[in-house]
Design an enzyme around this catalytic site. Sequence first.
Site, PDB file in Angstrom:
ATOM      1  N   GLU A 264      25.359 -44.253  12.017  1.00  0.00           N
ATOM      2  CA  GLU A 264      24.517 -43.243  12.713  1.00  0.00           C
ATOM      3  C   GLU A 264      25.345 -41.794  12.632  1.00  0.00           C
ATOM      4  O   GLU A 264      26.506 -41.937  12.714  1.00  0.00           O
ATOM      5  CB  GLU A 264      24.533 -43.653  14.138  1.00  0.00           C
ATOM      6  CG  GLU A 264      23.723 -45.096  14.442  1.00  0.00           C
ATOM      7  CD  GLU A 264      23.453 -45.208  15.923  1.00  0.00           C
ATOM      8  OE1 GLU A 264      24.026 -44.681  16.684  1.00  0.00           O
ATOM      9  OE2 GLU A 264      23.162 -46.278  15.901  1.00  0.00           O
ATOM     10  N   HIS A 283      18.407 -43.837  18.389  1.00  0.00           N
ATOM     11  CA  HIS A 283      19.443 -44.207  19.545  1.00  0.00           C
ATOM     12  C   HIS A 283      19.211 -43.774  20.805  1.00  0.00           C
ATOM     13  O   HIS A 283      20.229 -43.326  21.320  1.00  0.00           O
ATOM     14  CB  HIS A 283      20.988 -44.255  19.018  1.00  0.00           C
ATOM     15  CG  HIS A 283      21.879 -44.957  19.718  1.00  0.00           C
ATOM     16  ND1 HIS A 283      23.100 -45.385  19.146  1.00  0.00           N
ATOM     17  CD2 HIS A 283      22.013 -45.618  21.010  1.00  0.00           C
ATOM     18  CE1 HIS A 283      23.810 -46.357  20.040  1.00  0.00           C
ATOM     19  NE2 HIS A 283      22.981 -46.262  20.991  1.00  0.00           N
TER      20      HIS A 283
END
Length: 308
Positions: A264, A283
């Site tokens: 990420e 997220h």
Amino acid sequence: MKRIVITEFMDEAAVAQLRERHDVLYDPKLVDDGACLHTEAGKADAIIVRNRTQVRGELLAALTRCTVVGRLGVGLDNIDVAACEARRIQVIPATGANASSVAEYVIGSAMLLLRGAYQSTPAVAAGQWPRGALSNGRELAGKTLGLIGFGSIGRLTARLAGALGMQVIAFDAMLDLDDPAFAAAGVQSVGLGELVARADVVSLHVPLVDATRNLFDAARIHAMKPGAVLVNTARGGIVDEGAVAQALRAGHLGGAALDVFNAEPLAASPHFEGCPNLLLTPHIAGVTTESNERVSSLIAQKVLEALH
């Protein structure tokens, strides 16, 4: 007066609460400036982070004065907890504070993916009328939700699902099959294999540890009920992203919602291009206006108590 360093975004009211008692450096972009982060870490009596700040290695070594790490969330895979404990640094997660946000995300995603009709706006606005193609969606009521992990988030998700007429089954490696928590929630406890084979919607609620890494690989995804939906709000390393894309294209998976990824931010991923019935979010399942207020307030209070 102690020094508190906050490396990622936090609710302003909670930051103000900390500033009333201590010297606070609040910089939501500090996580992206490694040199400055390490310099400021050396001055910190407490550090408050989200999931991107890696409290391990060089950063942990720089925390020479620190006695407490506040985690604005519940996952601790970005924090070397054992090393913190060895240095007598208390680690405080915001347990339970974002449960409602995650549970609502799971139920909302399951509804969207089962129905398969909510991405038709551009076509309808352009004068198309795909009524026939979108008339075969599935209802949530009567379907089976399988929860892998039955902590506070899993239990709240079970309650919401039950209210909408779903049957809920659950597996938790940390709980005995006859643990009273299952019966108390009206949930059937089953083994992992049975859950994967029976569930119309599988939702993951486990930490990323050695035992859960790549838990949903190609073989386990293939073992899922044809047409089932997979929702991952836990950690990206639990799911083989390429296998999800392949199963969607093959028609074995009926849909997937991925809020977390192995790396990420997610880089451009050709294997996701053109995948049917796929929901990707950055997220944010546990991050809403309300949950940010709850998480931030809880951590501010706990950090103040730890520094007192």
